[in-house]
Structure formats: structure tokens, C-alpha cells
Design an enzyme around this catalytic site. Structure first.
Site, mmCIF file in Angstrom:
data_model
loop_
_atom_site.group_PDB
_atom_site.id
_atom_site.type_symbol
_atom_site.label_atom_id
_atom_site.label_comp_id
_atom_site.label_asym_id
_atom_site.label_seq_id
_atom_site.Cartn_x
_atom_site.Cartn_y
_atom_site.Cartn_z
ATOM 1 N N CYS A 1 0.818 -1.215 0.000
ATOM 2 C CA CYS A 1 0.000 0.000 0.000
ATOM 3 C C CYS A 1 0.856 1.270 0.000
ATOM 4 O O CYS A 1 1.474 1.568 -1.006
ATOM 5 C CB CYS A 1 -0.982 -0.051 1.173
ATOM 6 S SG CYS A 1 -2.454 0.897 0.859
ATOM 7 N N HIS B 1 -3.277 -5.448 2.630
ATOM 8 C CA HIS B 1 -2.959 -5.598 4.059
ATOM 9 C C HIS B 1 -3.466 -6.969 4.497
ATOM 10 O O HIS B 1 -3.901 -7.774 3.677
ATOM 11 C CB HIS B 1 -3.683 -4.518 4.859
ATOM 12 C CG HIS B 1 -3.208 -3.136 4.568
ATOM 13 N ND1 HIS B 1 -1.970 -2.663 4.962
ATOM 14 C CD2 HIS B 1 -3.799 -2.125 3.894
ATOM 15 C CE1 HIS B 1 -1.841 -1.415 4.572
ATOM 16 N NE2 HIS B 1 -2.926 -1.059 3.913
ATOM 17 N N ARG C 1 -12.806 6.140 -0.502
ATOM 18 C CA ARG C 1 -11.724 5.179 -0.175
ATOM 19 C C ARG C 1 -12.087 3.802 -0.719
ATOM 20 O O ARG C 1 -13.275 3.441 -0.803
ATOM 21 C CB ARG C 1 -11.527 5.107 1.342
ATOM 22 C CG ARG C 1 -10.970 6.379 1.942
ATOM 23 C CD ARG C 1 -10.479 6.163 3.359
ATOM 24 N NE ARG C 1 -9.271 5.323 3.382
ATOM 25 C CZ ARG C 1 -8.041 5.760 3.115
ATOM 26 N NH1 ARG C 1 -7.880 7.027 2.749
ATOM 27 N NH2 ARG C 1 -6.996 4.963 3.155
#
Ligand code: GLN
Length: 251
Positions: free
Chosen positions: A95, A195, A129
Site C-alpha cells: 500500500c 494488508h 476510499r
């Protein structure tokens, strides 16, 4: 005896969603095979050559944390990282750590972080997001396996023409929610929005990464298989729930 030296870059700044679990997983899967492994934390302001490392890990971070890196990268660490990339060292960049390898990351507030330009891509923050459990399939030369993970990023990454993605999205957003790509593969750099942390959830991909680093160091390397019965059962159950849309909705 074979040995792998790991560098964990910016562990105190880039460690969203327990990304340091990737280093723990690498160390464990190496020690289970009797392969010696050291893992050094290299923090902000630390001047250290990266030439002696075989595998480098950079985790994720919030926009302001990424801005904190800029001065340190300009102080020489950026040159070290670019040299390690071109030298074929193995990287796992997650990320924010992935975005840092590109030309720039422009946050939704318009702050333009001029990053390493080690790989030809750029990232721009977006209003919505991109959050959720997701899954992708890695390319033939990147393990050729299904990977599950969790993404949470504002950044939309656009790969340069001819730059290979790490994989193709099966469910979720990935690089930008539009072109079906996820992450990047350049030389032995593997960048992903995943993640989770990604490696404990994906033992096949973790071993691919370990093999890549060992083969670069020793030429060919025969990595003994581990009994991943439980890991694979868990992986496959989560993959099924991500693909059928029930992930995270368990009662
Ligand atoms: N701050 C970056 C973004 O929002 C990276 C986020 C992250 O590392 N999870 O896109």
C-alpha cells in the site's frame, strides 16, 4: 547453511493493519525449514547500506505518515532503495510502501509526495476510499496463485505502459477499481494494496517470495514444502467468502 537477510524499512512509520506480520511470517516459514534468517529494522534517519540484504519489506501508512518519509528518502535512502531494486533484490511493498516506489502520490488534499520513481507508475488520491476484503490472481511469473487480502486506500495507482501488474483482480478494487489490475511486479519488486497481513494468509505466495529471494542469492534453490493443511483450508474458505460476497458478513 543458507541464510536470508531481511530489512524492514520504516517499521515505526509504515505499519498499518499489522503489516509487520509479514516479517514474522517470513521468519517463521524460513525457520521451520532450518534456513537462517535475520530481520533488521531500518527506521527514519538511520543511515544504513541496503546492499547486504536479500529481501526488503515496506508496509502501509496514512497520507501524513507517507509525507514524513520524504526528507528521509531524499537524504540518501531513496538512492539505496533504487539501487537495490535495479540490483534485483526482492521487495514486498504494501500500500503506502508500494505507492512510494512510483513517481508520486498526490493526496486527496492535493499534497504531491514526489516519491522514488523506481517503477513507472503514479498514484492519485480519490474521494471514495477503496476498502474491503478482496482477492486477485498473480501473474504466471509472480507465483500464479490466488491471493486474499484487505485493502483500504484512497490512492488510485496507474501503471506505466509496459509495466506488469502483480495480478488481476478477482473481487474488489485493486490498483484503481477500473482497469482490473492489482499491484505491480517490476524486476523482483512485488507491490500490492494487500494488508492482512498478506503473507500469513497466502502461504503459496509467501513461499514464492522466499524462493525468489533465495534463488537470486544462491542460483537455484530447492525449498522444502511445509504442511500447510490448515493454512490452505483457511485461505480457501476466505477466498470462497470473498468471491461469493459473504466475507466480513459472518454472523
Ligand atoms: N495513504 C495511502 C492511501 O490512502 C496509503 C494507505 C495505506 O497504506 N493503507 O492511498
Amino acid at each position: 547453511m543458507a541464510e536470508l537477510k531481511i530489512a524492514h524499512l520504516y517499521p515505526e512509520v509504515l505499519n498499518l493493519y499489522g503489516d509487520r506480520g509479514n516479517v514474522i511470517c517470513l521468519k517463521k516459514r524460513l525457520s521451520w525449514r532450518g534456513i537462517s534468517c535475520t530481520a533488521d529494522k531500518i527506521c527514519l534517519g538511520e543511515k544504513k547500506s541496503l546492499a547486504g540484504y536479500d529481501l526488503l519489506f515496506i508496509g502501509g501508512g496514512q497520507d501524513f505518515e507517507q509525507e514524513v518519509l520524504l526528507e528521509d528518502l531524499r537524504s540518501g535512502k531513496g538512492d539505496e532503495i533504487r539501487a537495490a531494486v535495479e540490483d534485483g533484490k526482492t521487495f514486498l511493498c504494501i500500500c503506502g510502501g508500494y505507492q512510494m516506489m512510483g513517481h508520486y502520490y498526490e493526496t486527496i488534499e492535493g499534497v504531491k509526495c514526489e516519491f522514488l520513481g523506481a517503477i513507472d507508475f503514479y498514484t492519485k488520491g480519490g474521494k471514495e476510499r477503496m476498502i474491503g476484503n478482496y482477492a486477485f490472481h498473480t501473474g504466471k511469473d509472480s507465483g500464479d496463485c490466488d491471493v486474499i487480502g484487505f485493502e483500504n486506500h484512497s490512492g488510485r495507482t496507474i501503471l506505466g505502459s509496459g509495466v506488469e501488474p502483480l495480478g488481476r483482480i478477482l473481487k474488489g478494487f485493486g490498483n484503481n477499481g477500473e482497469d482490473g489490475t492489482e499491484g505491480v511486479r517490476y524486476r523482483n519488486v512485488f507491490g500490492s494494496y494487500s494488508h492482512g497481513p498478506i503473507l500469513p494468509k497466502n502461504p503459496v505466495f509467501c513461499d514464492f517470495l522466499i524462493r525468489t529471494a533465495l534463488e537470486r542469492k544462491y542460483g537455484s534453490f530447492d525449498l522444502d514444502p511445509l504442511d500447510d493443511g490448515f493454512e490452505n483450508k483457511a485461505h480457501d474458505a476466505v477466498l470462497k467468502s470473498v468471491l461469493d460476497g459473504t466475507a466480513g458478513k459472518e454472523e
